[in-house]
Write a protein that holds these residues in place. Structure first.
Motif, PDB file in Angstrom:
ATOM      1  N   VAL A 248      10.060  12.074  -1.552  1.00 56.14           N
ATOM      2  CA  VAL A 248       9.838  10.747  -2.124  1.00 56.14           C
ATOM      3  C   VAL A 248       8.399  10.334  -1.850  1.00 56.14           C
ATOM      4  O   VAL A 248       7.946  10.359  -0.693  1.00 56.14           O
ATOM      5  CB  VAL A 248      10.806   9.699  -1.541  1.00 56.14           C
ATOM      6  CG1 VAL A 248      10.503   8.315  -2.113  1.00 56.14           C
ATOM      7  CG2 VAL A 248      12.247  10.085  -1.821  1.00 56.14           C
ATOM      8  N   ALA A 249       7.667   9.975  -2.901  1.00 58.89           N
ATOM      9  CA  ALA A 249       6.278   9.540  -2.763  1.00 58.89           C
ATOM     10  C   ALA A 249       6.138   8.149  -3.370  1.00 58.89           C
ATOM     11  O   ALA A 249       6.840   7.804  -4.329  1.00 58.89           O
ATOM     12  CB  ALA A 249       5.338  10.514  -3.470  1.00 58.89           C
ATOM     13  N   ILE A 250       5.219   7.371  -2.817  1.00 59.75           N
ATOM     14  CA  ILE A 250       4.943   6.032  -3.351  1.00 59.75           C
ATOM     15  C   ILE A 250       3.712   6.110  -4.251  1.00 59.75           C
ATOM     16  O   ILE A 250       2.661   6.604  -3.846  1.00 59.75           O
ATOM     17  CB  ILE A 250       4.708   5.008  -2.224  1.00 59.75           C
ATOM     18  CG1 ILE A 250       5.942   4.906  -1.319  1.00 59.75           C
ATOM     19  CG2 ILE A 250       4.372   3.637  -2.799  1.00 59.75           C
ATOM     20  CD1 ILE A 250       5.757   3.974  -0.137  1.00 59.75           C
ATOM     21  N   VAL A 251       3.844   5.635  -5.491  1.00 57.71           N
ATOM     22  CA  VAL A 251       2.738   5.630  -6.451  1.00 57.71           C
ATOM     23  C   VAL A 251       2.687   4.255  -7.117  1.00 57.71           C
ATOM     24  O   VAL A 251       3.517   3.390  -6.846  1.00 57.71           O
ATOM     25  CB  VAL A 251       2.914   6.731  -7.527  1.00 57.71           C
ATOM     26  CG1 VAL A 251       2.934   8.109  -6.899  1.00 57.71           C
ATOM     27  CG2 VAL A 251       4.182   6.487  -8.341  1.00 57.71           C
ATOM     28  N   ASN A 252       1.708   4.061  -7.999  1.00 54.35           N
ATOM     29  CA  ASN A 252       1.624   2.828  -8.785  1.00 54.35           C
ATOM     30  C   ASN A 252       2.008   3.158 -10.218  1.00 54.35           C
ATOM     31  O   ASN A 252       1.301   3.868 -10.919  1.00 54.35           O
ATOM     32  CB  ASN A 252       0.196   2.261  -8.733  1.00 54.35           C
ATOM     33  CG  ASN A 252       0.085   0.925  -9.489  1.00 54.35           C
ATOM     34  OD1 ASN A 252       0.903   0.593 -10.344  1.00 54.35           O
ATOM     35  ND2 ASN A 252      -0.952   0.168  -9.183  1.00 54.35           N
ATOM     36  N   CYS A 253       3.141   2.621 -10.642  1.00 55.23           N
ATOM     37  CA  CYS A 253       3.538   2.726 -12.045  1.00 55.23           C
ATOM     38  C   CYS A 253       3.596   1.322 -12.627  1.00 55.23           C
ATOM     39  O   CYS A 253       4.217   0.427 -12.029  1.00 55.23           O
ATOM     40  CB  CYS A 253       4.914   3.384 -12.194  1.00 55.23           C
ATOM     41  SG  CYS A 253       4.910   5.179 -12.038  1.00 55.23           S
ATOM     42  N   ASN A 254       2.921   1.110 -13.734  1.00 52.62           N
ATOM     43  CA  ASN A 254       2.993  -0.172 -14.431  1.00 52.62           C
ATOM     44  C   ASN A 254       2.603  -1.350 -13.531  1.00 52.62           C
ATOM     45  O   ASN A 254       3.199  -2.426 -13.609  1.00 52.62           O
ATOM     46  CB  ASN A 254       4.398  -0.393 -14.996  1.00 52.62           C
ATOM     47  CG  ASN A 254       4.804   0.689 -15.974  1.00 52.62           C
ATOM     48  OD1 ASN A 254       5.234   1.769 -15.563  1.00 52.62           O
ATOM     49  ND2 ASN A 254       4.652   0.418 -17.255  1.00 52.62           N
ATOM     50  N   ASN A 255       1.599  -1.127 -12.681  1.00 52.48           N
ATOM     51  CA  ASN A 255       1.122  -2.161 -11.768  1.00 52.48           C
ATOM     52  C   ASN A 255       2.202  -2.618 -10.802  1.00 52.48           C
ATOM     53  O   ASN A 255       2.218  -3.773 -10.355  1.00 52.48           O
ATOM     54  CB  ASN A 255       0.574  -3.377 -12.539  1.00 52.48           C
ATOM     55  CG  ASN A 255      -0.238  -4.301 -11.654  1.00 52.48           C
ATOM     56  OD1 ASN A 255      -0.997  -3.840 -10.808  1.00 52.48           O
ATOM     57  ND2 ASN A 255      -0.066  -5.610 -11.832  1.00 52.48           N
ATOM     58  N   THR A 256       3.130  -1.730 -10.479  1.00 52.95           N
ATOM     59  CA  THR A 256       4.242  -2.031  -9.585  1.00 52.95           C
ATOM     60  C   THR A 256       4.413  -0.872  -8.609  1.00 52.95           C
ATOM     61  O   THR A 256       4.296   0.283  -9.020  1.00 52.95           O
ATOM     62  CB  THR A 256       5.546  -2.194 -10.400  1.00 52.95           C
ATOM     63  OG1 THR A 256       5.356  -3.193 -11.393  1.00 52.95           O
ATOM     64  CG2 THR A 256       6.718  -2.565  -9.519  1.00 52.95           C
ATOM     65  N   PRO A 257       4.680  -1.137  -7.328  1.00 54.76           N
ATOM     66  CA  PRO A 257       4.976  -0.015  -6.435  1.00 54.76           C
ATOM     67  C   PRO A 257       6.174   0.775  -6.956  1.00 54.76           C
ATOM     68  O   PRO A 257       7.167   0.194  -7.394  1.00 54.76           O
ATOM     69  CB  PRO A 257       5.310  -0.704  -5.107  1.00 54.76           C
ATOM     70  CG  PRO A 257       4.700  -2.058  -5.195  1.00 54.76           C
ATOM     71  CD  PRO A 257       4.763  -2.438  -6.633  1.00 54.76           C
ATOM     72  N   ALA A 258       6.076   2.074  -6.920  1.00 52.03           N
ATOM     73  CA  ALA A 258       7.153   2.916  -7.441  1.00 52.03           C
ATOM     74  C   ALA A 258       7.385   4.096  -6.516  1.00 52.03           C
ATOM     75  O   ALA A 258       6.443   4.642  -5.934  1.00 52.03           O
ATOM     76  CB  ALA A 258       6.812   3.413  -8.846  1.00 52.03           C
ATOM     77  N   LEU A 259       8.650   4.460  -6.368  1.00 56.39           N
ATOM     78  CA  LEU A 259       9.022   5.642  -5.602  1.00 56.39           C
ATOM     79  C   LEU A 259       9.336   6.755  -6.585  1.00 56.39           C
ATOM     80  O   LEU A 259      10.154   6.576  -7.506  1.00 56.39           O
ATOM     81  CB  LEU A 259      10.245   5.360  -4.733  1.00 56.39           C
ATOM     82  CG  LEU A 259      10.215   4.095  -3.879  1.00 56.39           C
ATOM     83  CD1 LEU A 259      11.530   3.951  -3.114  1.00 56.39           C
ATOM     84  CD2 LEU A 259       9.031   4.102  -2.927  1.00 56.39           C
TER      85      LEU A 259
END
Length: 304
Positions: A248-259
């Motif tokens: 599981v990695a944390i990224v930025n999708c659609n200006n929202t924190p995403a796992l």
């Protein structure tokens, strides 16, 4: 350079310079990065046949062109949406934080929360709202893009703006630092199965919406309420820890924190977290494999 090659070079140069803008327009109209790529490819083929001497404003011309193609794609996919199994969510978009940090309007316009609201508009309302409210095109340009009179476009714009404002949350989304902090606290509570810790982070009416398209396991209806969502999360993370090779990695999708959950090179799902007024209000879970094919390819977006 041969004389006949110059027009094609000029076509390509103009289109490439505006591609981030054109992609963003189409993505916001369709809610799909994959479909947006297809629309841009088709639009470029049409653009390559255009006599550039007749083009007074390249940006307006190309915006009209891609909008028309996006509307065609949106209407063609309407039946597919009607037959879709379970909730339909937009395709997640991996973005460069730099693209969003200096443009608040752009950041909000590509948020999953906004895209979900745009799904409730008619195709013309959606295109008019995106072109006028997000990108600031004139009513004249918007009218040319959607094939309506300027007067009709003004009415559509007013109706769409009221519709969107009525459905947007009243509180401001969290700033980047707050979002990171709450996401890290969420990960700690979820991975340790700390139910009280999770409940402290969730809004009372927190909602879990999962999109699988019937192609993989996911809840078919939204789960509403902090207690129910927290219990679901504890169970989900427990099963995840028992799954071999799951990362599981944390990224930025659609200006929202995403796992992003993945096994090897295969993305299993993307979990977007919306944070408003210091609380997690929504989880948007994309599990449909068709919507995860290109999620790890970052896209360049722009309003200019």
């Amino acid at each position: 350079m041969p004389e006949h090659s110059r027009p094609n070079d000029d076509h390509a140069e103009r289109f490439t310079a505006l591609r981030p803008l054109l992609f963003t327009i189409v993505y916001e109209i369709l809610g799909s990065a994959t479909d947006a790529d297809d629309v841009l490819q088709d639009s470029y083929l049409r653009w390559a046949e255009v006599d550039l001497a007749a083009v007074r404003d390249t940006k307006s011309y190309l915006a009209r062109l891609v909008t028309r193609q996006a509307l065609n794609a949106l209407r063609a996919g309407a039946r597919r949406r009607e037959d879709y199994i379970g909730p339909w969510l937009p395709e997640p978009l991996l973005v460069d934080d730099h693209d969003l940090s200096a443009d608040v309007v752009l950041a909000e316009s590509v948020s999953m929360a906004m895209l979900v609201v745009l799904e409730t508009l008619t195709p013309n309302e959606r295109a008019v709202f995106v072109l006028r409210e997000v990108f600031g095109f004139s009513h004249h340009d918007v009218a040319g893009a959607v094939g309506q009179s300027v007067g009709t476009v003004r009415q559509i714009a007013h109706r769409a703006r009221e519709h969107v404002q009525a459905r947007r949350k009243r509180f401001e989304p969290a700033d980047a630092a707050t979002a990171v902090r709450i996401t890290e606290q969420f990960m700690t509570a979820a991975t340790t199965g700390h139910l009280e810790g999770l409940l402290a982070l969730l809004a009372p009416d927190a909602t879990w919406t999962a999109d699988s398209g019937g192609k993989t396991t996911a809840t078919r209806r939204p789960v509403v309420g902090a207690e129910r969502v927290a219990a679901l999360l504890v169970n989900l993370f427990r099963r995840g820890q028992e799954t071999p090779d799951l990362r599981v990695a944390i990224v930025n999708c659609n200006n929202t924190p995403a796992l992003v959950a993945s096994r090897g090179e295969h993305v299993e799902g993307v979990f977007l977290i919306e944070i408003v007024d210091q609380k997690i209000t929504d989880f948007y879970v994309i599990r449909n494999p068709d919507k995860l094919l290109a999620v790890m390819a970052p896209r360049q977006i722009s309003r200019v």
